[in-house]
Enzyme design. Structure first.
Site, PDB file in Angstrom:
ATOM      1  N   CYS A 111      -6.877  15.902 -15.184  1.00  0.00           N
ATOM      2  CA  CYS A 111      -8.146  15.162 -15.210  1.00  0.00           C
ATOM      3  C   CYS A 111      -9.254  15.889 -14.454  1.00  0.00           C
ATOM      4  O   CYS A 111     -10.428  15.587 -14.640  1.00  0.00           O
ATOM      5  CB  CYS A 111      -7.966  13.764 -14.645  1.00  0.00           C
ATOM      6  SG  CYS A 111      -6.740  12.806 -15.536  1.00  0.00           S
ATOM      7  N   HIS A 255     -14.532  11.034 -11.691  1.00  0.00           N
ATOM      8  CA  HIS A 255     -13.487  10.813 -12.693  1.00  0.00           C
ATOM      9  C   HIS A 255     -13.293   9.300 -12.837  1.00  0.00           C
ATOM     10  O   HIS A 255     -13.210   8.583 -11.847  1.00  0.00           O
ATOM     11  CB  HIS A 255     -12.186  11.480 -12.261  1.00  0.00           C
ATOM     12  CG  HIS A 255     -11.048  11.182 -13.180  1.00  0.00           C
ATOM     13  ND1 HIS A 255     -11.170  11.229 -14.552  1.00  0.00           N
ATOM     14  CD2 HIS A 255      -9.764  10.805 -12.927  1.00  0.00           C
ATOM     15  CE1 HIS A 255     -10.012  10.909 -15.104  1.00  0.00           C
ATOM     16  NE2 HIS A 255      -9.149  10.637 -14.144  1.00  0.00           N
ATOM     17  N   ASN A 285      -9.847   5.649 -19.054  1.00  0.00           N
ATOM     18  CA  ASN A 285      -9.625   6.967 -18.449  1.00  0.00           C
ATOM     19  C   ASN A 285      -9.353   7.978 -19.563  1.00  0.00           C
ATOM     20  O   ASN A 285      -8.312   7.935 -20.201  1.00  0.00           O
ATOM     21  CB  ASN A 285      -8.435   6.878 -17.478  1.00  0.00           C
ATOM     22  CG  ASN A 285      -8.100   8.216 -16.836  1.00  0.00           C
ATOM     23  OD1 ASN A 285      -8.625   9.266 -17.223  1.00  0.00           O
ATOM     24  ND2 ASN A 285      -7.216   8.182 -15.859  1.00  0.00           N
TER      25      ASN A 285
HETATM   26  N1  COA Z   1      -1.008  -6.715 -17.259  1.00  0.00           N
HETATM   27  C1  COA Z   1      -0.565  -7.720 -16.498  1.00  0.00           C
HETATM   28  N2  COA Z   1       0.137  -7.533 -15.359  1.00  0.00           N
HETATM   29  C2  COA Z   1       0.377  -6.253 -15.002  1.00  0.00           C
HETATM   30  C3  COA Z   1      -0.058  -5.160 -15.762  1.00  0.00           C
HETATM   31  C4  COA Z   1      -0.768  -5.421 -16.942  1.00  0.00           C
HETATM   32  N3  COA Z   1      -1.237  -4.453 -17.739  1.00  0.00           N
HETATM   33  N4  COA Z   1       0.342  -4.033 -15.157  1.00  0.00           N
HETATM   34  C5  COA Z   1       1.003  -4.373 -14.057  1.00  0.00           C
HETATM   35  N5  COA Z   1       1.027  -5.735 -13.958  1.00  0.00           N
HETATM   36  C6  COA Z   1       1.635  -6.559 -12.923  1.00  0.00           C
HETATM   37  C7  COA Z   1       2.767  -5.858 -12.190  1.00  0.00           C
HETATM   38  O1  COA Z   1       3.980  -5.958 -12.897  1.00  0.00           O
HETATM   39  C8  COA Z   1       2.791  -6.633 -10.906  1.00  0.00           C
HETATM   40  O2  COA Z   1       3.467  -7.849 -11.098  1.00  0.00           O
HETATM   41  P1  COA Z   1       4.464  -8.444  -9.969  1.00  0.00           P
HETATM   42  O3  COA Z   1       3.595  -8.628  -8.770  1.00  0.00           O
HETATM   43  O4  COA Z   1       4.974  -9.672 -10.599  1.00  0.00           O
HETATM   44  O5  COA Z   1       5.495  -7.363  -9.772  1.00  0.00           O
HETATM   45  C9  COA Z   1       1.325  -6.963 -10.651  1.00  0.00           C
HETATM   46  O6  COA Z   1       0.675  -6.844 -11.919  1.00  0.00           O
HETATM   47  C10 COA Z   1       0.653  -6.033  -9.672  1.00  0.00           C
HETATM   48  O7  COA Z   1       1.017  -4.712 -10.033  1.00  0.00           O
HETATM   49  P2  COA Z   1       0.547  -3.478  -9.215  1.00  0.00           P
HETATM   50  O8  COA Z   1       1.279  -2.279  -9.689  1.00  0.00           O
HETATM   51  O9  COA Z   1       0.601  -3.814  -7.740  1.00  0.00           O
HETATM   52  O10 COA Z   1      -0.967  -3.400  -9.678  1.00  0.00           O
HETATM   53  P3  COA Z   1      -2.089  -2.518  -9.100  1.00  0.00           P
HETATM   54  O11 COA Z   1      -3.166  -3.410  -8.606  1.00  0.00           O
HETATM   55  O12 COA Z   1      -1.557  -1.463  -8.160  1.00  0.00           O
HETATM   56  O13 COA Z   1      -2.631  -1.756 -10.395  1.00  0.00           O
HETATM   57  C11 COA Z   1      -2.614   0.358 -11.537  1.00  0.00           C
HETATM   58  C12 COA Z   1      -1.798  -0.853 -11.114  1.00  0.00           C
HETATM   59  C13 COA Z   1      -1.749   1.305 -12.309  1.00  0.00           C
HETATM   60  C14 COA Z   1      -3.772  -0.148 -12.407  1.00  0.00           C
HETATM   61  C15 COA Z   1      -3.189   1.037 -10.257  1.00  0.00           C
HETATM   62  O14 COA Z   1      -2.143   1.291  -9.347  1.00  0.00           O
HETATM   63  C16 COA Z   1      -3.894   2.330 -10.552  1.00  0.00           C
HETATM   64  O15 COA Z   1      -4.980   2.338 -11.095  1.00  0.00           O
HETATM   65  N6  COA Z   1      -3.318   3.481 -10.142  1.00  0.00           N
HETATM   66  C17 COA Z   1      -3.912   4.769 -10.373  1.00  0.00           C
HETATM   67  C18 COA Z   1      -3.652   5.222 -11.789  1.00  0.00           C
HETATM   68  C19 COA Z   1      -4.492   6.396 -12.186  1.00  0.00           C
HETATM   69  O16 COA Z   1      -5.578   6.582 -11.716  1.00  0.00           O
HETATM   70  N7  COA Z   1      -3.961   7.225 -13.096  1.00  0.00           N
HETATM   71  C20 COA Z   1      -4.611   8.332 -13.668  1.00  0.00           C
HETATM   72  C21 COA Z   1      -4.922   9.380 -12.707  1.00  0.00           C
HETATM   73  S1  COA Z   1      -5.832  10.673 -13.416  1.00  0.00           S
END
Ligand code: COA
Length: 328
Positions: A111, A255, A285
């Site tokens: 990215c 980004h 993204n």
């Molecule tokens: N819809 C509904 N619920 C979802 C979900 C979705 N699409 N994805 C995850 N959940 C749930 C999880 O299962 C979890 O449930 P639980 O509490 O019952 O276990 C809850 O939501 C919270 O999940 P969590 O992983 O803590 O969410 P988060 O706030 O950390 O968000 C990401 C997850 C992936 C969006 C976040 O961590 C992120 O943006 N990370 C960086 C990713 C990135 O930038 N990637 C590219 C880099 S170039």
């Protein structure tokens, strides 16, 4: 020893997926995706190959730059979703656009690819007098590598392409690039070419988590943790080289991975969100295409004007990060 961005263009796939469309694949909903990521919709490449989207973006950038394709001396293409292992996307586009005098190669920095490529373009321009224009293209079809059963990952990504024609200029410029390969295993896509059957079996493990076939693996929390420190760091490093502070910057072009990552970075830097160009809500993204897509949109909307100072800041798989401060 700076550069001038002479012209930019983009290509967006025809098909749009809104958040609720993901209900067909995974247990999710519009509210979760919007509040946790800032994304509302994204484009999805259907029939469009990555090189094709790159070509269309390039043609638009060349037209806006007002140059002939034959004047381009180098094509640099960034993607994490190449249509082929070989030849390079750059070589295919070089032929398609008639850049008959250009060298061509692909650059892999995930990215952060556009930031790396723009600085690479500048270095070529200053070490080869015969080069007048460099074309940088970033094009991605991440949907082809997404696991549509992984709700934490598939909802984040979108497809698209953007391109820029650059030339030498004495405008202010600074760049800082970095990598932390200890994070390689938290964000990757495997190239699973099997070993020939004549080869001996081995229990060698490369230590990367198992993921079926060629699908994108992401440890979302680990990437998030890296991103919220990498984005401000990318800016601070480039700014200190340039001898500028946040107050000198007209527009931050980050980004576009998750609006919460950008908000945290803005807070750490003490910069208002009003100074950030955001395309995340409608493009998601788009990996290396995300910064040039945002830059192009900022220019098209008349937000980014000639003479203004921009900070392009990115992070991605590798893990890589990088910042460029330049005058538009
Ligand atoms: N819809 C509904 N619920 C979802 C979900 C979705 N699409 N994805 C995850 N959940 C749930 C999880 O299962 C979890 O449930 P639980 O509490 O019952 O276990 C809850 O939501 C919270 O999940 P969590 O992983 O803590 O969410 P988060 O706030 O950390 O968000 C990401 C997850 C992936 C969006 C976040 O961590 C992120 O943006 N990370 C960086 C990713 C990135 O930038 N990637 C590219 C880099 S170039």
């Amino acid at each position: 020893m700076g550069i001038n961005i002479l012209g930019m263009g983009n290509y967006l796939p025809e098909q749009t997926l809104v958040n609720d469309d993901f209900k067909k694949f995974v247990d999710t909903n519009d509210e979760w995706i919007r509040t946790r990521t800032g994304i509302t919709e994204r484009r999805m490449a259907g029939w469009e190959p990555v090189w094709y989207m790159g070509k269309e973006a390039a043609l638009s950038a060349i037209e806006r730059a007002g140059i002939a394709p034959s004047e381009i001396g180098l094509v640099i293409f960034t993607t994490v979703t190449s249509d082929f292992l070989t030849p390079s996307m750059a070589s295919i586009v070089q032929n398609e656009i008639g850049a008959v005098n250009a060298a061509a190669f692909d650059l892999g920095a995930a990215c952060t690819g556009f930031v790396y490529a723009l600085d690479t373009a500048r270095r070529f321009l200053y070490t080869d007098d015969s080069l007048k224009y460099v074309l940088v293209i970033s094009s991605e079809a991440i949907s082809r590598f997404c696991d549509f059963t992984d709700r934490q990952t598939c909802i984040l990504f979108g497809d698209g392409a953007a391109a820029a024609v650059v030339e030498r200029s004495d405008k202010m410029y600074s760049c800082a690039l970095g990598s932390d390969g200890s994070g390689a295993r938290v964000l990757f896509t495997r190239n699973l070419a099997p070993a020939p059957e004549v080869m001996q079996e081995s229990d060698f493990s490369d230590g990367f988590p198992e993921k079926p076939k060629h699908l994108l693996y992401q440890d979302g929390k680990a990437v998030y943790k890296f991103a919220v420190q990498a984005l401000p760091a990318a800016f601070e490093l480039a700014a200190s080289k340039a001898g500028v502070t946040k107050d000198d910057i007209d527009w931050f072009v980050p980004h576009q991975a998750n609006v919460r990552i950008i908000e945290t970075a803005a807070k750490k830097l003490g910069v208002s969100m009003d100074k950030f160009i955001l395309t995340l809500d409608h493009f998601g993204n788009t990996s290396s295409a995300s910064i040039p897509l945002a830059l192009n949109e900022g220019i098209e909307k008349g937000l980014i004007k000639r003479g203004q100072k921009l900070a392009l800041i990115g992070f991605g798989a590798g893990l890589t990060y990088g910042g460029i401060i330049l005058e538009y």
